[in-house]
Design an enzyme around this catalytic site. Structure first.
Site, PDB file in Angstrom:
ATOM      1  N   SER A  15      50.737 -14.212 -53.158  1.00 41.73           N
ATOM      2  CA  SER A  15      51.021 -15.978 -53.389  1.00 41.73           C
ATOM      3  C   SER A  15      50.213 -16.860 -52.838  1.00 41.73           C
ATOM      4  CB  SER A  15      53.351 -16.004 -53.085  1.00 41.73           C
ATOM      5  OG  SER A  15      52.796 -15.559 -51.273  1.00 41.73           O
ATOM      6  N   ASP A 185      58.702 -22.308 -44.116  1.00 41.65           N
ATOM      7  CA  ASP A 185      58.191 -19.986 -44.216  1.00 41.65           C
ATOM      8  C   ASP A 185      57.524 -20.100 -42.934  1.00 41.65           C
ATOM      9  OD1 ASP A 185      56.617 -20.135 -46.037  1.00 41.65           O
ATOM     10  OD2 ASP A 185      57.320 -19.198 -47.303  1.00 41.65           O
ATOM     11  N   HIS A 188      53.445 -19.503 -46.321  1.00 42.57           N
ATOM     12  CA  HIS A 188      52.350 -20.146 -48.063  1.00 42.57           C
ATOM     13  C   HIS A 188      52.395 -21.889 -47.280  1.00 42.57           C
ATOM     14  CE1 HIS A 188      55.640 -17.823 -49.877  1.00 42.57           C
ATOM     15  NE2 HIS A 188      54.702 -17.454 -50.548  1.00 42.57           N
TER      16      HIS A 188
END
Length: 212
Positions: A15, A185, A188
């Site tokens: 991601s 988090d 990211h």
């Protein structure tokens, strides 16, 4: 006008690389891949770079290896940048998946080795270490990510491939500011973290500086 040189660059990962690419018209996403592409267009206009974002959110090294031929090598890249591993760690800690889905250290090393083996014909191949925006070096996830990063460095050395230490770049940032100040988090990177990654790629000798 001199004819532009053409190079195909593929960024492979999870991601952090994907960065919502399916929601952007050029399929480059909104993260570091887009920043690298735009910098090359702006500052190296004499050359033509085709950039492919081969990141897929949620991927582990096992997932990336399974699609390596189709999503990476099929593009006939001149350069490959590969950053993978944080999901291998994350899933071991969140315990939300099946045990069979977990990627332990030995498989991680095997997966990276197979990617490198498959890519022997690609002149420029660069691993980029997984990272965690966490100052505390004793944090459980930080320790595991660092362990996986060391495995990546071992594989890179074995195959004579370059490796960019992305964790080191974030550690330099976190001497001044907390990782949580740019990322809730710790995984990211957001716009600021993406810029840190892009600068590392563009400035490092394994990236584009001094490229012939």
């Amino acid at each position: 006008m001199e004819k532009q040189k053409e190079r195909m660059i593929v960024f492979a990962g999870d991601s952090t690389t994907d960065s919502e690419k399916l929601n952007t018209f050029d399929r480059l996403g909104t993260g570091y891949v887009k920043l690298v592409h735009d910098a090359l267009v702006a500052f190296r206009p004499e050359e033509k770079y085709w950039v492919v974002n081969a990141g897929v959110s949620g991927n582990t090294s096992r997932d990336l290896l399974a699609r390596w031929d189709e999503d990476v090598l099929a593009c006939s890249p001149n350069k490959i940048f590969c950053m993978i591993g944080v999901n291998d760690v994350w899933r071991r800690l969140d315990q939300t998946g099946r045990t069979a889905d977990l990627v332990y250290e030995d498989e991680y090393e095997e997966n990276l080795s197979k990617m490198a083996e498959k890519s022997k014909a690609v002149k420029d191949f660069c691993f980029m270490t997984p990272f965690l925006m966490e100052r505390n070096s004793q944090d459980e996830m930080r320790c595991m990510v660092q362990n996986y990063a060391q495995i990546m460095k071992k594989v890179a050395q074995k195959y004579g491939r370059a490796v960019l230490d992305i964790q080191q770049k974030f550690d330099e940032f976190m001497k001044i500011r907390s990782g949580l100040s740019i990322c809730g988090d710790r995984v990211h990177p957001g716009s600021i973290g993406s810029l840190i990654i892009a600068r590392c790629i563009l400035q490092n000798k394994t990236g584009f500086c001094g490229e012939e």
